[in-house]
Every structure is written in structure tokens, then in C-alpha cells.
Write a protein that holds these residues in place. Structure first.
Motif, PDB file in Angstrom:
ATOM      1  N   VAL A 287     -31.567  -2.616  -4.662  1.00 54.46           N
ATOM      2  CA  VAL A 287     -31.961  -1.956  -5.904  1.00 54.46           C
ATOM      3  C   VAL A 287     -31.174  -2.588  -7.042  1.00 54.46           C
ATOM      4  N   LEU A 288     -31.905  -3.126  -8.007  1.00 48.70           N
ATOM      5  CA  LEU A 288     -31.272  -3.776  -9.162  1.00 48.70           C
ATOM      6  C   LEU A 288     -31.592  -3.001 -10.429  1.00 48.70           C
ATOM      7  N   ARG A 289     -30.550  -2.551 -11.132  1.00 52.65           N
ATOM      8  CA  ARG A 289     -30.711  -1.870 -12.422  1.00 52.65           C
ATOM      9  C   ARG A 289     -30.429  -2.852 -13.547  1.00 52.65           C
ATOM     10  N   PHE A 290     -31.343  -2.899 -14.526  1.00 55.30           N
ATOM     11  CA  PHE A 290     -31.203  -3.808 -15.663  1.00 55.30           C
ATOM     12  C   PHE A 290     -31.061  -3.012 -16.954  1.00 55.30           C
ATOM     13  N   ARG A 291     -30.695  -3.705 -17.992  1.00 56.15           N
ATOM     14  CA  ARG A 291     -30.545  -3.062 -19.305  1.00 56.15           C
ATOM     15  C   ARG A 291     -31.896  -2.741 -19.920  1.00 56.15           C
ATOM     16  N   GLU A 292     -32.911  -3.492 -19.524  1.00 53.94           N
ATOM     17  CA  GLU A 292     -34.247  -3.296 -20.085  1.00 53.94           C
ATOM     18  C   GLU A 292     -35.290  -3.746 -19.074  1.00 53.94           C
ATOM     19  N   ARG A 293     -36.543  -3.355 -19.316  1.00 59.96           N
ATOM     20  CA  ARG A 293     -37.643  -3.740 -18.433  1.00 59.96           C
ATOM     21  C   ARG A 293     -38.173  -5.102 -18.890  1.00 59.96           C
ATOM     22  N   PHE A 294     -37.391  -6.137 -18.625  1.00 56.56           N
ATOM     23  CA  PHE A 294     -37.667  -7.460 -19.168  1.00 56.56           C
ATOM     24  C   PHE A 294     -39.002  -8.024 -18.692  1.00 56.56           C
ATOM     25  N   TRP A 295     -39.458  -7.622 -17.504  1.00 56.56           N
ATOM     26  CA  TRP A 295     -40.659  -8.190 -16.903  1.00 56.56           C
ATOM     27  C   TRP A 295     -41.944  -7.742 -17.597  1.00 56.56           C
ATOM     28  N   GLU A 296     -41.888  -6.635 -18.348  1.00 55.19           N
ATOM     29  CA  GLU A 296     -43.123  -6.078 -18.898  1.00 55.19           C
ATOM     30  C   GLU A 296     -43.776  -6.970 -19.948  1.00 55.19           C
ATOM     31  N   SER A 297     -43.004  -7.820 -20.573  1.00 54.54           N
ATOM     32  CA  SER A 297     -43.569  -8.709 -21.589  1.00 54.54           C
ATOM     33  C   SER A 297     -43.931 -10.077 -21.026  1.00 54.54           C
ATOM     34  N   LEU A 298     -43.659 -10.296 -19.752  1.00 59.98           N
ATOM     35  CA  LEU A 298     -43.928 -11.591 -19.130  1.00 59.98           C
ATOM     36  C   LEU A 298     -45.327 -11.620 -18.532  1.00 59.98           C
ATOM     37  N   GLY A 307     -53.903 -12.616 -21.894  1.00 61.10           N
ATOM     38  CA  GLY A 307     -53.169 -11.467 -22.413  1.00 61.10           C
ATOM     39  C   GLY A 307     -52.617 -10.550 -21.352  1.00 61.10           C
ATOM     40  N   GLU A 308     -52.866 -10.832 -20.061  1.00 58.66           N
ATOM     41  CA  GLU A 308     -52.379  -9.969 -18.993  1.00 58.66           C
ATOM     42  C   GLU A 308     -50.890 -10.207 -18.756  1.00 58.66           C
ATOM     43  N   ASN A 309     -50.150  -9.107 -18.561  1.00 60.32           N
ATOM     44  CA  ASN A 309     -48.716  -9.237 -18.298  1.00 60.32           C
ATOM     45  C   ASN A 309     -48.307  -8.271 -17.182  1.00 60.32           C
ATOM     46  N   PHE A 310     -46.988  -8.215 -16.943  1.00 59.79           N
ATOM     47  CA  PHE A 310     -46.477  -7.385 -15.859  1.00 59.79           C
ATOM     48  C   PHE A 310     -46.105  -5.972 -16.311  1.00 59.79           C
ATOM     49  N   ALA A 311     -46.660  -5.519 -17.420  1.00 61.01           N
ATOM     50  CA  ALA A 311     -46.317  -4.184 -17.929  1.00 61.01           C
ATOM     51  C   ALA A 311     -46.650  -3.094 -16.917  1.00 61.01           C
ATOM     52  N   ASP A 312     -47.691  -3.302 -16.134  1.00 56.94           N
ATOM     53  CA  ASP A 312     -48.084  -2.311 -15.136  1.00 56.94           C
ATOM     54  C   ASP A 312     -47.778  -2.798 -13.719  1.00 56.94           C
ATOM     55  N   LEU A 313     -46.686  -3.527 -13.593  1.00 56.05           N
ATOM     56  CA  LEU A 313     -46.284  -4.035 -12.294  1.00 56.05           C
ATOM     57  C   LEU A 313     -45.999  -2.887 -11.333  1.00 56.05           C
ATOM     58  N   GLY A 314     -46.723  -2.871 -10.221  1.00 58.43           N
ATOM     59  CA  GLY A 314     -46.430  -1.928  -9.151  1.00 58.43           C
ATOM     60  C   GLY A 314     -45.657  -2.642  -8.070  1.00 58.43           C
ATOM     61  N   PHE A 315     -46.404  -3.393  -7.245  1.00 51.91           N
ATOM     62  CA  PHE A 315     -45.793  -4.151  -6.155  1.00 51.91           C
ATOM     63  C   PHE A 315     -46.074  -5.644  -6.347  1.00 51.91           C
ATOM     64  N   MET A 316     -45.083  -6.441  -6.008  1.00 49.25           N
ATOM     65  CA  MET A 316     -45.181  -7.892  -6.113  1.00 49.25           C
ATOM     66  C   MET A 316     -44.926  -8.498  -4.737  1.00 49.25           C
ATOM     67  N   HIS A 317     -45.847  -9.363  -4.292  1.00 48.54           N
ATOM     68  CA  HIS A 317     -45.692 -10.043  -3.010  1.00 48.54           C
ATOM     69  C   HIS A 317     -45.650 -11.550  -3.282  1.00 48.54           C
TER      70      HIS A 317
END
Length: 459
Positions: A287-298, A307-317
Motif C-alpha cells: 500500500v503506497l500513500r502519496f501526497r496527491e492522486r498524480f495518476w488522474e491527469s495522466l 482525452g482519456e486519462n486514469f481519473a477513473d482508474l480501478g484496476f491496472m494489469h
């Protein structure tokens, strides 16, 4: 004399204690750890409202036993986002393709055929390009979800797991925002309210048993102590049952701090064969805690819509990453990511004797591959990381059980009582639902009914 002893204050032991004490039985739980919960272990940090699960995290489907606890105790739970991102050779694949391939392949398994390893089953299928992709998806799913080696897990056990999943609508998962500990705490509080006694820091060394009852030798806070009862319910994890006490330890020695339990006399060979006939799976979970949800803008490098990004990232394989599976806490938006590896890859990482710092390096390397964010940037954003080595933990010796070839009969034999004195429960005893919290709870409730029936008492 305590009428009933229960070894282990995890979900199975607590569920049994609740029902037995509610029926008027005198119950004492003996727990080796300094906490209840077993492989349910929720950690809370003072600077975060989001609990950290070091063990079980998901509510798989709506099993009635677990749902009743949540409803009766007023424990909130929420949906888990099932938006899956699956990468093949670094390129994004549609999530529905992932599940379609998996279900199509799993549907080919049959109980009418002799049991075989999942690896042998895959080898029996065509070897064209489409089949190879489906096999890859299925392999990673079985390794990850079941924490299993594909050269050990049996097809019949997988079929039973799929059937059990369908029974409880297991494709839908839920999360408890306040932490899974709320479930085990509710069971504990209800049991104690009915008179059950919980003894923490009490390591069971030996169970002396006969038709007349049991005498359980323990180290209680380092001091030898013996508890007597008419019967005992054993809810130890499979990995602990499989351990053998070192041969040089004498019968009268209570100084051994090993979690291995010796039975005097030894368990019947049928019971020992059942214990040997199942497998304990391994996982790496970070479990990694970050200062911000950096992935949502990627955005994904390949295969994404404009225009699709990882803002709604559920599971990543991402099979090529050292930790190939990741997920966020959606639908809770928190700056937290969980990395996971099961089966052979987890065994490899564990056997490498990597330090926690080394495992963090592997996790950050994985995120760098997936998101294209440098490891140095990730370290700057990182607040904390958390993991627990369940394999090395002497009171678990692994993550959760799975069924090898011809192991279904072993599950049933493990669940059976011995001379109405030794009773057994735990997720490993629950056919189909093996490896889940609701399996542990259901097994505890089943064992409680058996004990009450033997004593001519109604649950």
C-alpha cells in the motif's frame, strides 16, 4: 473447566464464539497475536482518514453471512470500481476483452473430466495466437486472484470457486470505508457481550486430547498455562497446521515459541492427509500513500481514446511490471495505490529475501513502467508505504489457501470433527468460497452448529 476452547480469534473463531456464547456456552478464545482479526488487519494512521488494509480488503459479492453482519452492525460499505485497464506487451487492451477472454476459457473446464492442474488444462487447448492471449490472461488471473501456482491448482477447485462466485454475485466487490476491522470487532464485541473470554498473546503449543476432553498447553504472555475443556475448535490457518514442530522438542517442553501445534495423540492419518492435500498461497501486497492522486491527469501511452486519462482508474494489469496488478480505492478518491502479486511471481519475490526497501523499489519501478513517471518523482510524492509478510508470519505462514488437484475431498475431510472433541474451521475448509473472509465466517458458524448439535443444544 471452560466448556469450549477456540484456537484463533480471526473471522472464523470470532464468528463461532459469537454463536456459541449466545447459545449459553462457556467459551474461551486463545489468540497468539496481541490483536484480534487474524488475516484481517486494518491499520489506522493519525494523519489520514483512510484506513490501510494489511490483509483482507474486499467483500466479494453478497454472501449472506457477511452481509448480515454488515447490516446488523450498521457497517457502511461501498462499491469497488471495476474499471479494468489491461496492458499486453505495453499496449492498452479493452477491459471487456480481458474478461471475455477469461470467461470463454474458464467455461471450457469441466467436472466431468478427471481433475488436472490448470497448467495441464491450458496445455490441452489449441496453440493459436488467440488462444495464447486467452491463456496469458487466465494464467495471470489465477495467479493473482487465487494466489496460486498454475502447476499446482486444480481445475475442479477452480470450477467450484467459479460456481460459488456466481452464487453470491461475486463479480461485484465492495469495500468497507471504515476498515475490515469493523467486521471482526463487531463479532468480538457480540461474543464478549454474551460472556466469551478472549485471551490475547496466548500461543498454543500442544493439544492433548481424548474422548474425555482436551488440555491445551500454551505460553500466555510468556508463562506456561494449561486450559481444559470438553472440546476445542481449531481455526488455525492452513499454513500453521502444515508446520511441523521440530523433532528435538520434547513432549514436556513449553519453551518453544513456534506457532506449530502438536497434537497428542497425533491427528488421525485421514486428517493429516487432508492438511497435506491443500495448498497455502503467497502474495506480495503493498500500500503506497502519496501526497496527491498524480495518476488522474495522466493518459495511457497507447490505445486510449482522445482525452482519456486514469481519473477513473480501478484496476491496472501490467504483466511486464515486477508487481503486475495495481488498484486505487475508487469509488473513494484517495491518494493511495495498492500493488499486488500472487502465485509464482510472489514466491519468487519472497524467496529472494528482499528487504522492505527492496520491495518498495520494485513497486516504484512498476509504477514508473505503467505511468511513465520517474522513480525520483514518485519518491518525492510518496508519504508512506505499508506491507506485511504473511509468509514469514509464524501465525499465518501464507496468505490464503487454494485447492490443488484432487483437493476438494481434502477440504471436506479437513472440515470434519474428530471424535466430537476436535472441531475445525477456517477459510480452507469452505468448498468454493476458499480464500475469502466470508468463507472463514461461514465455516465458524458451521462449526458452532456442529458443536451445539453434539451437545444437544440448538444454535
Amino acid at each position: 473447566m471452560t466448556e469450549i476452547l477456540i484456537i484463533g480469534a480471526g473471522a472464523a473463531g470470532l464468528a463461532a464464539a459469537r454463536d456459541l456464547s449466545a447459545a449459553g456456552e462457556r467459551v474461551t478464545l486463545l489468540e497468539a497475536r496481541d490483536r484480534i482479526g487474524g488475516r484481517v488487519w486494518t491499520h489506522y494512521e493519525s494523519d489520514s482518514l483512510i484506513p490501510i488494509e494489511l490483509g483482507a480488503e474486499f467483500v466479494h459479492g453478497k454472501h449472506p453471512d457477511l452481509m448480515k453482519i454488515l447490516d446488523d452492525s450498521g457497517i457502511p460499505f461501498c462499491d469497488v470500481s471495476y474499471r479494468n485497464w489491461y496492458f499486453e506487451n505495453g499496449e492498452l487492451s479493452k477491459s471487456h476483452d480481458f474478461w471475455n477472454k477469461l470467461h470463454a476459457l474458464m467455461d471450457l473446464m469441466s467436472l466431468d473430466q478427471p481433475d488436472q492442474t490448470f497448467k495441464d488444462f491450458l496445455a490441452s487447448l489449441p496453440d493459436d495466437e488467440a488462444s495464447r492471449k486467452a491463456k496469458s490472461v487466465a494464467t495471470r488471473y489465477v495467479q493473482g486472484f487465487h494466489a496460486a501456482r498454475i502447476d499446482r491448482i486444480g481445475v475442479h477447485g477452480l470450477i467450484k470457486a467459479n460456481e460459488a462466485e456466481d452464487e453470491v454475485d461475486g463479480e461485484h466487490a465492495f469495500r468497507i470505508p471504515g476498515g475490515y476491522r469493523l467486521v471482526t470487532q463487531a463479532l468480538h464485541d457480540q461474543a464478549v457481550a454474551s460472556g466469551a473470554i478472549v485471551r490475547l498473546n496466548t500461543i498454543v503449543n500442544r493439544i492433548n486430547w481424548s474422548a474425555a476432553g482436551v488440555a491445551v498447553d500454551c505460553l500466555s504472555n510468556g508463562t506456561p498455562e494449561t486450559f481444559k475443556a470438553s472440546c476445542v475448535l481449531i481455526t488455525l490457518p492452513l499454513g500453521v497446521l502444515q508446520e511441523r514442530v521440530q523433532s528435538q522438542v520434547s513432549n514436556g517442553d513449553l519453551g518453544n515459541q513456534s506457532a506449530a501445534v502438536r497434537f497428542v495423540p497425533e491427528l488421525p492419518e485421514t486428517k493429516q492427509a487432508a492438511i497435506r492435500g491443500l495448498e497455502m498461497g503467497d502474495v506480495i501486497r503493498m500500500v503506497l500513500r502519496f501526497r496527491e492522486r498524480f495518476w488522474e491527469s495522466l493518459s495511457p501511452k497507447d490505445g486510449a481514446k482522445a482525452g482519456e486519462n486514469f481519473a477513473d482508474l480501478g484496476f491496472m494489469h501490467y504483466p511486464e511490471a515486477p508487481l503486475p496488478t495495481w488498484w486505487s480505492l475508487l469509488h473513494i478518491r484517495a491518494p493511495t495505490l495498492i500493488g499486488w502479486s500472487g502465485g509464482a511471481n510472489a514466491e519468487r519475490l519472497i524467496s529472494s529475501s528482499l528487504s522492505q526497501g527492496d520491495l518498495l523499489n520494485e513497486a516504484l519501478k512498476s509504477l514508473e513502467i505503467i505511468f511513465g513517471v520517474s522513480e525520483s518523482q514518485l519518491r518525492e510524492l510518496l508519504v508512506s508505504f505499508h506491507l506485511h509478510d504473511w509468509k514469514s508470519d509464524p501465525f499465518s505462514r501464507g496468505a490464503y489457501a487454494y485447492v490443488p488437484v484432487n483437493g476438494l475431498k481434502a477440504q471436506q475431510a479437513l472440515a470434519q470433527s474428530v471424535e466430537k472433541v476436535l472441531f475445525f474451521a477456517g477459510e480452507a475448509t469452505c468448498v468454493g468460497h476458499i480464500g475469502t473472509v466470508h468463507a472463514a465466517i461461514a465455516s465458524g458458524l458451521r462449526a458452532a452448529k456442529e458443536i451445539l448439535s453434539c451437545q444437544n443444544r440448538e444454535p
